[in-house]
Enzyme design. Structure first.
Site, PDB file in Angstrom:
ATOM      1  N   HIS A  36     -10.553  -3.251  -7.789  1.00 28.08           N
ATOM      2  CA  HIS A  36     -10.714  -4.084  -8.973  1.00 28.08           C
ATOM      3  C   HIS A  36     -11.577  -3.348  -9.991  1.00 28.08           C
ATOM      4  O   HIS A  36     -12.602  -2.759  -9.628  1.00 28.08           O
ATOM      5  CB  HIS A  36     -11.352  -5.424  -8.587  1.00 28.08           C
ATOM      6  CG  HIS A  36     -11.206  -6.442  -9.657  1.00 28.08           C
ATOM      7  ND1 HIS A  36     -12.032  -6.469 -10.751  1.00 28.08           N
ATOM      8  CD2 HIS A  36     -10.317  -7.442  -9.819  1.00 28.08           C
ATOM      9  CE1 HIS A  36     -11.656  -7.454 -11.545  1.00 28.08           C
ATOM     10  NE2 HIS A  36     -10.616  -8.065 -10.997  1.00 28.08           N
ATOM     11  N   LEU A  47      -8.209 -20.737  12.823  1.00 28.07           N
ATOM     12  CA  LEU A  47      -6.836 -20.572  12.346  1.00 28.07           C
ATOM     13  C   LEU A  47      -5.911 -20.637  13.556  1.00 28.07           C
ATOM     14  O   LEU A  47      -6.168 -19.974  14.570  1.00 28.07           O
ATOM     15  CB  LEU A  47      -6.721 -19.206  11.644  1.00 28.07           C
ATOM     16  CG  LEU A  47      -5.353 -18.794  11.108  1.00 28.07           C
ATOM     17  CD1 LEU A  47      -4.924 -19.703   9.957  1.00 28.07           C
ATOM     18  CD2 LEU A  47      -5.386 -17.334  10.624  1.00 28.07           C
ATOM     19  N   ASN A  87     -13.683 -16.467  15.210  1.00 27.21           N
ATOM     20  CA  ASN A  87     -12.413 -17.199  15.058  1.00 27.21           C
ATOM     21  C   ASN A  87     -11.199 -16.307  15.313  1.00 27.21           C
ATOM     22  O   ASN A  87     -10.246 -16.706  15.988  1.00 27.21           O
ATOM     23  CB  ASN A  87     -12.322 -17.814  13.659  1.00 27.21           C
ATOM     24  CG  ASN A  87     -13.272 -18.979  13.489  1.00 27.21           C
ATOM     25  OD1 ASN A  87     -13.571 -19.682  14.454  1.00 27.21           O
ATOM     26  ND2 ASN A  87     -13.757 -19.190  12.275  1.00 27.21           N
ATOM     27  N   TYR A  91     -15.915  -9.478  23.833  1.00 23.55           N
ATOM     28  CA  TYR A  91     -14.613 -10.100  24.155  1.00 23.55           C
ATOM     29  C   TYR A  91     -13.769  -9.144  25.003  1.00 23.55           C
ATOM     30  O   TYR A  91     -13.023  -9.574  25.889  1.00 23.55           O
ATOM     31  CB  TYR A  91     -13.857 -10.478  22.871  1.00 23.55           C
ATOM     32  CG  TYR A  91     -14.106 -11.902  22.430  1.00 23.55           C
ATOM     33  CD1 TYR A  91     -15.279 -12.263  21.789  1.00 23.55           C
ATOM     34  CD2 TYR A  91     -13.155 -12.902  22.671  1.00 23.55           C
ATOM     35  CE1 TYR A  91     -15.511 -13.569  21.387  1.00 23.55           C
ATOM     36  CE2 TYR A  91     -13.383 -14.213  22.274  1.00 23.55           C
ATOM     37  CZ  TYR A  91     -14.561 -14.545  21.636  1.00 23.55           C
ATOM     38  OH  TYR A  91     -14.781 -15.843  21.249  1.00 23.55           O
ATOM     39  N   TYR A 114     -24.298  -7.496   5.133  1.00 29.07           N
ATOM     40  CA  TYR A 114     -23.067  -6.735   5.376  1.00 29.07           C
ATOM     41  C   TYR A 114     -23.222  -5.843   6.614  1.00 29.07           C
ATOM     42  O   TYR A 114     -22.427  -5.921   7.550  1.00 29.07           O
ATOM     43  CB  TYR A 114     -22.766  -5.890   4.147  1.00 29.07           C
ATOM     44  CG  TYR A 114     -21.459  -5.122   4.196  1.00 29.07           C
ATOM     45  CD1 TYR A 114     -20.233  -5.771   4.066  1.00 29.07           C
ATOM     46  CD2 TYR A 114     -21.459  -3.732   4.366  1.00 29.07           C
ATOM     47  CE1 TYR A 114     -19.043  -5.054   4.094  1.00 29.07           C
ATOM     48  CE2 TYR A 114     -20.274  -3.015   4.388  1.00 29.07           C
ATOM     49  CZ  TYR A 114     -19.067  -3.676   4.249  1.00 29.07           C
ATOM     50  OH  TYR A 114     -17.893  -2.963   4.275  1.00 29.07           O
TER      51      TYR A 114
HETATM   52  P1  NAD Z   1     -11.947  -6.146  -0.784  1.00 31.45           P
HETATM   53  O1  NAD Z   1     -13.136  -6.910  -1.215  1.00 31.45           O
HETATM   54  O2  NAD Z   1     -11.019  -5.626  -1.816  1.00 31.45           O
HETATM   55  O3  NAD Z   1     -11.096  -6.987   0.262  1.00 31.45           O
HETATM   56  C1  NAD Z   1     -11.646  -7.949   1.119  1.00 31.45           C
HETATM   57  C2  NAD Z   1     -10.680  -9.120   1.165  1.00 31.45           C
HETATM   58  O4  NAD Z   1     -11.181 -10.091   2.079  1.00 31.45           O
HETATM   59  C3  NAD Z   1     -10.523  -9.812  -0.203  1.00 31.45           C
HETATM   60  O5  NAD Z   1      -9.165 -10.024  -0.469  1.00 31.45           O
HETATM   61  C4  NAD Z   1     -11.287 -11.115  -0.018  1.00 31.45           C
HETATM   62  O6  NAD Z   1     -10.811 -12.138  -0.860  1.00 31.45           O
HETATM   63  C5  NAD Z   1     -11.068 -11.392   1.454  1.00 31.45           C
HETATM   64  N1  NAD Z   1     -12.065 -12.261   2.071  1.00 31.45           N
HETATM   65  C6  NAD Z   1     -13.422 -12.174   1.947  1.00 31.45           C
HETATM   66  N2  NAD Z   1     -14.002 -13.147   2.673  1.00 31.45           N
HETATM   67  C7  NAD Z   1     -12.994 -13.854   3.271  1.00 31.45           C
HETATM   68  C8  NAD Z   1     -12.965 -14.974   4.125  1.00 31.45           C
HETATM   69  N3  NAD Z   1     -14.087 -15.578   4.543  1.00 31.45           N
HETATM   70  N4  NAD Z   1     -11.755 -15.441   4.534  1.00 31.45           N
HETATM   71  C9  NAD Z   1     -10.617 -14.855   4.116  1.00 31.45           C
HETATM   72  N5  NAD Z   1     -10.587 -13.796   3.289  1.00 31.45           N
HETATM   73  C10 NAD Z   1     -11.771 -13.294   2.878  1.00 31.45           C
HETATM   74  O7  NAD Z   1     -12.512  -4.946   0.119  1.00 31.45           O
HETATM   75  P2  NAD Z   1     -11.753  -3.706   0.770  1.00 31.45           P
HETATM   76  O8  NAD Z   1     -12.342  -2.494   0.206  1.00 31.45           O
HETATM   77  O9  NAD Z   1     -10.286  -3.898   0.743  1.00 31.45           O
HETATM   78  O10 NAD Z   1     -12.282  -3.822   2.270  1.00 31.45           O
HETATM   79  C11 NAD Z   1     -11.481  -4.362   3.309  1.00 31.45           C
HETATM   80  C12 NAD Z   1     -12.238  -4.263   4.629  1.00 31.45           C
HETATM   81  O11 NAD Z   1     -12.558  -2.902   4.910  1.00 31.45           O
HETATM   82  C13 NAD Z   1     -13.557  -5.033   4.631  1.00 31.45           C
HETATM   83  O12 NAD Z   1     -13.723  -5.642   5.886  1.00 31.45           O
HETATM   84  C14 NAD Z   1     -14.603  -3.962   4.450  1.00 31.45           C
HETATM   85  O13 NAD Z   1     -15.823  -4.310   5.040  1.00 31.45           O
HETATM   86  C15 NAD Z   1     -13.947  -2.775   5.151  1.00 31.45           C
HETATM   87  N6  NAD Z   1     -14.455  -1.510   4.610  1.00 31.45           N
HETATM   88  C16 NAD Z   1     -14.071  -1.077   3.367  1.00 31.45           C
HETATM   89  C17 NAD Z   1     -14.602   0.097   2.870  1.00 31.45           C
HETATM   90  C18 NAD Z   1     -14.211   0.635   1.506  1.00 31.45           C
HETATM   91  O14 NAD Z   1     -14.753   1.652   1.077  1.00 31.45           O
HETATM   92  N7  NAD Z   1     -13.274   0.038   0.802  1.00 31.45           N
HETATM   93  C19 NAD Z   1     -15.518   0.827   3.621  1.00 31.45           C
HETATM   94  C20 NAD Z   1     -15.902   0.330   4.856  1.00 31.45           C
HETATM   95  C21 NAD Z   1     -15.356  -0.826   5.356  1.00 31.45           C
END
Ligand code: NAD
Ligand code: UDP
Length: 326
Positions: A187, A69, A105, A165, A151
């Site tokens: 969701h 990007l 990236n 980095y 994951y």
């Molecule tokens: P989520 O699935 O709602 O959001 C993830 C977003 O990333 C989505 O909008 C998805 O479309 C987008 N995405 C996925 N792959 C992609 C790609 N290759 N390119 C561009 N966009 C991409 O999940 P969340 O709960 O909002 O989690 C957000 C972040 O926080 C994640 O990295 C997750 O690992 C981390 N996290 C969340 C939790 C939790 O409990 N919600 C806990 C630990 C870590």
């Protein structure tokens, strides 16, 4: 004044149309910054950010971060990655690519633009832990070949890349280890425990407890988590983490079900299903470092956060009645 020092910053949020990302975009926008939200909509949705689309300082770009990007930014919050086991196991190779290629990236972009970059890592780096509660100096117990590895190991490798980095290119990095987070805009079919149980309670279908429901998690309300992420990004450059962000109020999955039943007044029965492979038995953050380094701790208790989340799901169900949530 150098753009990076200016109070109004150009901030890239990857995964900005997801659950946590949409709340983060909202908060950063309200703080006066220019937001570039990048998402491939794998698990995110336009609905999550529909209310931001007309804002003059908000821009949305459909893009998959496993591809390079080229944009100009001051800060990057790298959140892109499906977080629910159901979704990240659906296409495990893409999950690893998103964490590893995606991080490469975004780190390359940060290096070129001299931006500060934050990784949304996870408590999953601790795997099924032998140490309880989990402190940042615990190296974890992850099965590298199990169904959760795409994951867990993906995020572990992303952390490695961030630190390399930092050491090799003096990049300004921040690594947050996020524990289970919940709240409005999860969701309904996300598959995670809080959204599953609330939807089941509201639709009167059985509450699906995996295993005996004795496994524990610690649930953090999304507003608190977003506050922690912003504090970490805004902390001095020496504060790179990794730092745990989560609510240390631990509860069993069964207790969570009972609380949700009481709060919704639902008569749904409990039903027991097999425990998924490698499902961690217990999880609770030690947040001493976040308290000391960021002056951060969660302000929202589980009861209060669940009540707000239930209100959101009730309203969503009234607007578009769901089918079944078994
Ligand atoms: P989520 O699935 O709602 O959001 C993830 C977003 O990333 C989505 O909008 C998805 O479309 C987008 N995405 C996925 N792959 C992609 C790609 N290759 N390119 C561009 N966009 C991409 O999940 P969340 O709960 O909002 O989690 C957000 C972040 O926080 C994640 O990295 C997750 O690992 C981390 N996290 C969340 C939790 C939790 O409990 N919600 C806990 C630990 C870590
Ligand atoms: N879980 C459950 N019923 C469900 C969904 C999840 O009992 O309908 C359990 C799951 O086995 C795990 C915990 O709830 O022990 C949290 O699961 P989730 O998928 O929300 O997140 P995890 O912490 O496992 O990534």
């Amino acid at each position: 004044m150098k753009r990076g020092c200016h109070p109004r910053r150009r901030i890239l949020v990857t995964g900005g149309a997801g659950f946590i990302g949409s709340h983060l975009c909202e908060r950063l926008l309200a703080a006066g910054h220019d937001i570039l939200c990048v998402d491939n909509f794998y698990t995110g949705s336009r609905d999550n950010i529909a209310h931001l689309l007309g804002h003059p300082r908000f821009e949305l770009l459909r893009h998959d971060i496993t591809f390079p990007l080229y944009v100009e930014v001051d800060e990057i919050y790298n959140l892109a990655c499906p977080a629910s086991p159901v979704h990240y196991q659906n296409d495990p190779v893409q999950t690893t690519k998103t964490s590893v290629h995606g991080s490469i990236n975004m780190l390359g972009l940060a290096r070129r633009t001299r931006a500060k970059i934050l990784l949304a890592s996870t408590s999953e780096v601790y795997g099924d832990p032998e140490v309880h509660p989990q402190r940042e100096d615990y190296w974890g117990r992850v099965n590298p070949i199990g169904p959760r590895a795409c994951y867990d190991e993906g995020k572990r490798c992303a952390e490695t890349l961030f630190f390399d980095y930092h050491r090799q290119h003096a990049l300004r990095i921040k690594v947050a280890r996020i524990f289970n987070t919940y709240g409005p805009r999860m969701h309904p079919d996300d598959g995670r425990v809080v959204s599953n149980f609330i939807m089941q309670a509201l639709t009167g279908t059985p509450i699906t407890l995996y295993g005996d429901g004795g496994q524990t998690r610690s649930f953090c309300y999304v507003d608190d988590l977003v506050d922690g992420l912003i504090r970490l990004m805004d902390s001095p450059d020496a504060c790179i983490g990794p730092v745990n962000l989560g609510n240390p109020e631990e509860c069993s999955v069964r207790e969570l079900a009972e609380r949700i039943l009481a709060l919704t007044g639902s008569a749904s029965a409990l039903t027991f299903k097999p425990l998924p492979e490698d499902d961690p038995r217990q999880r609770c953050p030690d947040i001493a470092l976040a308290r000391q380094m960021l002056g951060w701790q969660p302000a929202t208790g589980l009861e209060d956060g669940l009540a707000r989340t239930i209100a959101y799901f009730r309203a969503a169900c009234a607007a578009a009645p769901p089918e079944s949530h078994q």
